[in-house]
Write a protein that holds these residues in place. Structure first.
Motif, PDB file in Angstrom:
ATOM      1  N   LEU A   2     -69.245 -36.937 -10.946  1.00 40.90           N
ATOM      2  CA  LEU A   2     -68.050 -36.009 -10.249  1.00 40.90           C
ATOM      3  C   LEU A   2     -66.549 -36.802 -10.337  1.00 40.90           C
ATOM      4  O   LEU A   2     -65.994 -36.409 -10.643  1.00 40.90           O
ATOM      5  CB  LEU A   2     -68.323 -35.850  -8.892  1.00 40.90           C
ATOM      6  CG  LEU A   2     -69.503 -34.724  -8.704  1.00 40.90           C
ATOM      7  CD1 LEU A   2     -69.927 -34.476  -7.455  1.00 40.90           C
ATOM      8  CD2 LEU A   2     -69.181 -33.241  -9.350  1.00 40.90           C
TER       9      LEU A   2
ATOM     10  N   GLN B 164     -65.252 -36.773 -13.913  1.00 34.17           N
ATOM     11  CA  GLN B 164     -64.957 -35.459 -14.066  1.00 34.17           C
ATOM     12  C   GLN B 164     -63.807 -35.029 -13.360  1.00 34.17           C
ATOM     13  O   GLN B 164     -62.635 -34.230 -13.669  1.00 34.17           O
ATOM     14  CB  GLN B 164     -65.870 -34.285 -13.855  1.00 34.17           C
ATOM     15  CG  GLN B 164     -67.195 -34.586 -14.721  1.00 34.17           C
ATOM     16  CD  GLN B 164     -66.612 -33.978 -16.366  1.00 34.17           C
ATOM     17  OE1 GLN B 164     -65.809 -33.483 -16.377  1.00 34.17           O
ATOM     18  NE2 GLN B 164     -67.342 -34.593 -17.135  1.00 34.17           N
ATOM     19  N   PHE B 165     -63.663 -35.723 -12.081  1.00 36.70           N
ATOM     20  CA  PHE B 165     -62.315 -35.212 -11.189  1.00 36.70           C
ATOM     21  C   PHE B 165     -61.018 -35.812 -12.014  1.00 36.70           C
ATOM     22  O   PHE B 165     -60.173 -35.172 -11.909  1.00 36.70           O
ATOM     23  CB  PHE B 165     -62.487 -35.932  -9.777  1.00 36.70           C
ATOM     24  CG  PHE B 165     -63.339 -35.030  -8.792  1.00 36.70           C
ATOM     25  CD1 PHE B 165     -64.090 -34.071  -9.032  1.00 36.70           C
ATOM     26  CD2 PHE B 165     -63.490 -35.483  -7.397  1.00 36.70           C
ATOM     27  CE1 PHE B 165     -65.053 -33.440  -8.326  1.00 36.70           C
ATOM     28  CE2 PHE B 165     -63.938 -34.953  -6.644  1.00 36.70           C
ATOM     29  CZ  PHE B 165     -64.934 -33.748  -6.826  1.00 36.70           C
TER      30      PHE B 165
ATOM     31  N   SER C 102     -59.912 -33.732 -14.742  1.00 39.13           N
ATOM     32  CA  SER C 102     -59.355 -32.545 -13.987  1.00 39.13           C
ATOM     33  C   SER C 102     -58.004 -32.656 -13.113  1.00 39.13           C
ATOM     34  O   SER C 102     -57.649 -31.795 -12.582  1.00 39.13           O
ATOM     35  CB  SER C 102     -60.318 -32.105 -13.213  1.00 39.13           C
ATOM     36  OG  SER C 102     -61.760 -31.669 -13.536  1.00 39.13           O
TER      37      SER C 102
ATOM     38  N   TYR D  97     -71.169 -27.993 -12.226  1.00 38.21           N
ATOM     39  CA  TYR D  97     -69.941 -28.305 -11.233  1.00 38.21           C
ATOM     40  C   TYR D  97     -68.618 -27.814 -11.722  1.00 38.21           C
ATOM     41  O   TYR D  97     -67.376 -28.206 -11.354  1.00 38.21           O
ATOM     42  CB  TYR D  97     -69.756 -29.729 -10.827  1.00 38.21           C
ATOM     43  CG  TYR D  97     -70.961 -30.140  -9.991  1.00 38.21           C
ATOM     44  CD1 TYR D  97     -71.163 -29.879  -8.819  1.00 38.21           C
ATOM     45  CD2 TYR D  97     -71.953 -30.878 -10.878  1.00 38.21           C
ATOM     46  CE1 TYR D  97     -72.163 -30.478  -7.984  1.00 38.21           C
ATOM     47  CE2 TYR D  97     -73.072 -31.499  -9.949  1.00 38.21           C
ATOM     48  CZ  TYR D  97     -73.255 -31.106  -8.467  1.00 38.21           C
ATOM     49  OH  TYR D  97     -74.283 -31.641  -7.986  1.00 38.21           O
ATOM     50  N   LYS D  98     -68.612 -27.013 -12.924  1.00 39.09           N
ATOM     51  CA  LYS D  98     -67.534 -26.706 -13.575  1.00 39.09           C
ATOM     52  C   LYS D  98     -66.415 -25.885 -12.597  1.00 39.09           C
ATOM     53  O   LYS D  98     -65.359 -26.128 -12.983  1.00 39.09           O
ATOM     54  CB  LYS D  98     -67.744 -25.707 -14.948  1.00 39.09           C
ATOM     55  CG  LYS D  98     -68.010 -26.411 -16.119  1.00 39.09           C
ATOM     56  CD  LYS D  98     -68.127 -25.493 -17.441  1.00 39.09           C
ATOM     57  CE  LYS D  98     -69.199 -25.695 -18.324  1.00 39.09           C
ATOM     58  NZ  LYS D  98     -70.558 -25.236 -17.617  1.00 39.09           N
TER      59      LYS D  98
ATOM     60  N   TYR E 261     -64.114 -28.557 -11.204  1.00 38.11           N
ATOM     61  CA  TYR E 261     -63.085 -28.702 -12.211  1.00 38.11           C
ATOM     62  C   TYR E 261     -62.044 -27.863 -12.673  1.00 38.11           C
ATOM     63  O   TYR E 261     -60.851 -28.199 -12.662  1.00 38.11           O
ATOM     64  CB  TYR E 261     -63.625 -29.242 -13.614  1.00 38.11           C
ATOM     65  CG  TYR E 261     -65.071 -29.991 -13.145  1.00 38.11           C
ATOM     66  CD1 TYR E 261     -65.026 -31.024 -12.247  1.00 38.11           C
ATOM     67  CD2 TYR E 261     -66.156 -29.954 -14.091  1.00 38.11           C
ATOM     68  CE1 TYR E 261     -66.256 -31.689 -11.950  1.00 38.11           C
ATOM     69  CE2 TYR E 261     -67.304 -30.751 -13.836  1.00 38.11           C
ATOM     70  CZ  TYR E 261     -67.411 -31.762 -13.001  1.00 38.11           C
ATOM     71  OH  TYR E 261     -68.428 -32.445 -12.681  1.00 38.11           O
ATOM     72  N   ASN E 262     -62.365 -26.336 -12.667  1.00 40.82           N
ATOM     73  CA  ASN E 262     -61.257 -25.416 -12.638  1.00 40.82           C
ATOM     74  C   ASN E 262     -60.422 -25.415 -11.493  1.00 40.82           C
ATOM     75  O   ASN E 262     -59.106 -25.389 -11.763  1.00 40.82           O
ATOM     76  CB  ASN E 262     -62.189 -24.077 -13.015  1.00 40.82           C
ATOM     77  CG  ASN E 262     -62.696 -24.014 -14.396  1.00 40.82           C
ATOM     78  OD1 ASN E 262     -62.366 -24.686 -15.073  1.00 40.82           O
ATOM     79  ND2 ASN E 262     -63.634 -23.208 -14.356  1.00 40.82           N
TER      80      ASN E 262
ATOM     81  N   ASN F 101     -57.999 -28.394 -11.669  1.00 39.31           N
ATOM     82  CA  ASN F 101     -56.928 -28.097 -12.544  1.00 39.31           C
ATOM     83  C   ASN F 101     -56.073 -27.239 -11.964  1.00 39.31           C
ATOM     84  O   ASN F 101     -54.766 -27.516 -12.339  1.00 39.31           O
ATOM     85  CB  ASN F 101     -57.556 -27.469 -13.969  1.00 39.31           C
ATOM     86  CG  ASN F 101     -58.121 -28.610 -14.806  1.00 39.31           C
ATOM     87  OD1 ASN F 101     -57.269 -29.709 -15.121  1.00 39.31           O
ATOM     88  ND2 ASN F 101     -59.261 -28.451 -15.171  1.00 39.31           N
TER      89      ASN F 101
END
Lengths: 401, 262
Positions: B36, B39-40, B43, B246-247, B250-251, B254
């Motif tokens: 995470l 990925q954070f 994002s 976990y998409k 991320y959306n 963003n």
């Protein structure tokens, strides 16, 4: 020893213990409380009001009673009982709440919150809130709501709202967490009446001072009854407010032994207990540094005690300092010993002590041979046991349904 | 600490606001936290705030409390979190990482704290230590990590000055009276107080507690140097952890990132 009486210092420390370890939002409220208390504690009108309330509403002074049959049973020192169980609402807790509610009033707070374990502090808080017509919310661990159902109903009858707390271990420490969260959220109009000598400065000092009426009375009563101070004073210790209240006025009298009794639950050796002074390490919980039941990572350990009022992983910081300084000693007695003492005192003296208080009585077994027959020792009967009859029946395998 | 300074300098140069994302280390487990974190950053997150789980987190609302419990269920210790940050650094040498937690867990590991900046941690934020205390005051010997403090709507001017004096990294302005994840933001008061804090410090002032929607984030970023998002993310992590997809988070990040830096 004299300096022990002058604590805490201006930062709220008793030696290495105490302080103010709280989220920033609360710092302002603690300062406000400190300033108010500083101003009022020597104000003649305020003190007069407290004296009147303690006399006419609480029913003080509480008697110092000679426990004749208990003394004969042990064939040792004279055993005297300081009868806090005879107070209005049935425990020492009311000594603190009658004082703090006047602070709340002076600060113009409209809403009262409190945590409770055994329910005695919840009852004592709901009582003084009812008397002044203030909104009152009591936080109580869900497990304690179960085992202290009589007190829960009493609190509701007094017009307060009971919030059962499910988080963590669902006991006293979690009730305290939740009360603090309420306080952070409603900081402007809410007064938090902490029920023990725990929490951030100035609470340990304020709660001690309000409970010290017990020790002050005992100074006069012991001279009156046996023309000396007692050889020893014995009191149970959870957070430690009844013990601090009776110990504090004697802190500078080294001839008086101060003996606190913690809850050993299933036994200290099992790890299932609530005795941080016997088997914990210094740490920080609920705003103060003190002995704490914790693991090597600093996580707070689950506690165990038959007594909801002692089922707490921490202890008041002043007790930690009294322990380290050697001024007080702290024993621990287990659930079974406490239950046996409950029955013994009930049958021998016609006084049914709270399960918390029963721990102080159970310490008598640990102290045999330590005193002379002419000595006088005092047990603080911190509360009455009516609230505990369901628990006692269950432990004795008896169904009341 | 250097990473934090570089980050804020570069944000300033580009006239951008900081997006700080909070998650509890070890919720639901350490390897997920690592994934995470990376990925954070992809994002749009500028700074990562790792919650250190504690049994009695009194400043947290129910969502983050439950995450602390889950992380403790997974036996997450502070030492594991130091290693987690070290591993994060093997792929990301720039994103500042802050540890946010409670004093008792830090004190129990005070020895290990002496070397955490070498292991990649940039700052600590200890919720239940008064902001005017330095890390040294409380027994943490480490001059290389920043000490971030909270200032709340109830902090008076005298304390604001003391707290600013002993803080480094940035000032975290608590936007409401309450616990994390509550919802009673008062924008006018926040603006007034942040302006007031700026009289006492040149440190960046970030706003956090109770920021949920892109419009909250946008409004608050206009009156601060950035925003901290916590409970919303933690709630989504809990909701999505079963399917390990976990998409959605991320959306969301963003979207927040775009809202504060349009």
């Amino acid at each position: 020893m004299d300096n022990l009486r002058d604590l805490p210092n201006s930062d709220g420390f008793f030696g290495n213990y105490g302080g103010k370890f709280v989220p920033e939002t609360l710092m302002f409220a603690l300062k406000e409380l400190e300033d108010t208390y500083d101003q009022l504690k020597s104000d003649p009108d305020f003190l007069k009001q407290i004296d009147q309330d303690l006399c006419h509403f609480v029913g003080r002074p509480s008697p110092l009673y000679f426990a004749d049959r208990l003394t004969k049973h042990y064939d040792g020192p004279n055993i005297w009982l300081k009868r806090e169980d005879l107070n209005h609402t049935g425990a020492h807790k009311i000594n603190n709440t009658v004082g703090q509610i006047l602070l709340a009033k002076a600060m113009g707070k409209k809403r009262i919150i409190a945590e409770t374990g055994a329910g005695q502090h919840g009852v004592a808080t709901a009582t003084v809130a009812a008397r002044l017509g203030l909104e009152c919310h009591i936080y109580m661990g869900a497990a304690d709501v179960q085992r202290q159902s009589l007190n829960v109903y009493r609190i509701k009858l007094l017009g307060a709202e009971v919030h059962a707390v499910d988080s963590g271990t669902a006991t006293l420490k979690d009730a305290l967490n939740e009360a603090m969260r309420d306080w952070v959220t409603n900081i402007d109009d809410t007064y938090y009446i902490i029920g023990s000598v725990t929490g951030p400065h100035p609470y340990p000092m304020i709660v001690r001072d309000f409970n010290s009426i017990v020790g002050r009375e005992l100074r006069d009563q012991s001279i009156e009854h046996f023309n000396a101070f007692p050889e020893a004073i014995i009191a149970c210790v959870g957070g430690g407010s009844n013990a601090m209240g009776i110990f504090y006025p004697f802190v500078s009298d080294p001839e008086v032994q101060l003996i606190g009794v913690e809850a050993a639950g299933s036994g200290i050796e099992t790890g299932k207990h609530a005795a941080p002074l016997n088997d914990g390490h210094p740490g920080i919980l609920h705003g103060a540094k003190s002995y704490l039941m914790q693991d090597e990572n600093g996580q707070v350990i689950d506690t165990h005690s038959v007594s909801a009022g002692l089922d707490y992983p921490g202890v008041g910081p002043e007790h930690s300092n009294l322990k380290d300084s050697g001024r007080a000693i702290y024993l621990a007695v287990n659930d079974k010993e406490a239950l046996d003492a409950f029955h013994m005192v009930t049958r021998l003296e016609g006084i049914m002590p709270a399960l918390e208080t029963a721990h102080a009585f159970a310490a008598l077994d640990h102290l045999s041979g330590k005193f002379n027959k002419k000595d006088n020792i005092v047990i603080n009967v911190s509360g009455r046991g009516d609230k505990d009859i369901n628990t006692v029946a269950t432990m004795d395998g008896i169904s009341l349904d | 600490m250097i990473r934090l300074e570089r980050k804020f300098a570069s944000l300033k140069e580009n006239s951008k606001k900081a997006l700080v994302a909070y998650l509890v280390a070890g919720d639901p487990d350490i390897s997920t936290t690592l994934e995470l974190m990376h990925q954070f950053v992809l994002s749009g997150v500028d700074i990562i705030e790792l919650g250190v789980p504690f049994t009695d987190p009194i400043a947290e609302g129910p969502i983050i409390q439950a995450a602390h419990d889950r992380a403790l269920q997974a036996n997450t210790s502070l030492d594991m979190i130091f290693s987690l940050v070290e591993e994060f650094r093997s792929k990301d040498s720039e994103t500042p990482v802050i540890l946010m937690g409670y004093i008792n867990t830090f004190l129990a590991n005070s020895k290990a704290l002496e070397s955490i900046h070498e292991r990649g941690t940039d700052a600590v934020l200890i919720v239940d230590v008064p902001g005017e205390s330095s890390l040294e005051d409380i027994g943490i010997q480490n001059k290389n990590i920043a000490s971030i403090s909270l200032i709340s709507p109830t902090t008076d001017n005298d304390r604001i000055q003391k707290i600013c004096m002993s803080s480094s990294g940035f000032i975290y302005y608590v936007t409401l009276r309450g616990v994390t994840g509550a919802s009673n933001l008062n924008e006018d008061e926040i603006q007034k107080n942040i302006l007031n804090i700026r009289n006492s410090t040149n440190l960046p002032v970030l706003a956090g507690f109770g920021i949920k929607t892109a419009s909250d984030a946008r409004a608050l970023s206009q009156i601060s140097d950035g925003v901290v998002i916590g409970s919303v993310l933690v709630e989504m992590i809990q909701e999505l952890s079963e399917k390990k997809d976990y998409k959605k988070i991320y959306n969301y990040l963003n979207e927040i990132s775009a809202a504060i830096n349009p």
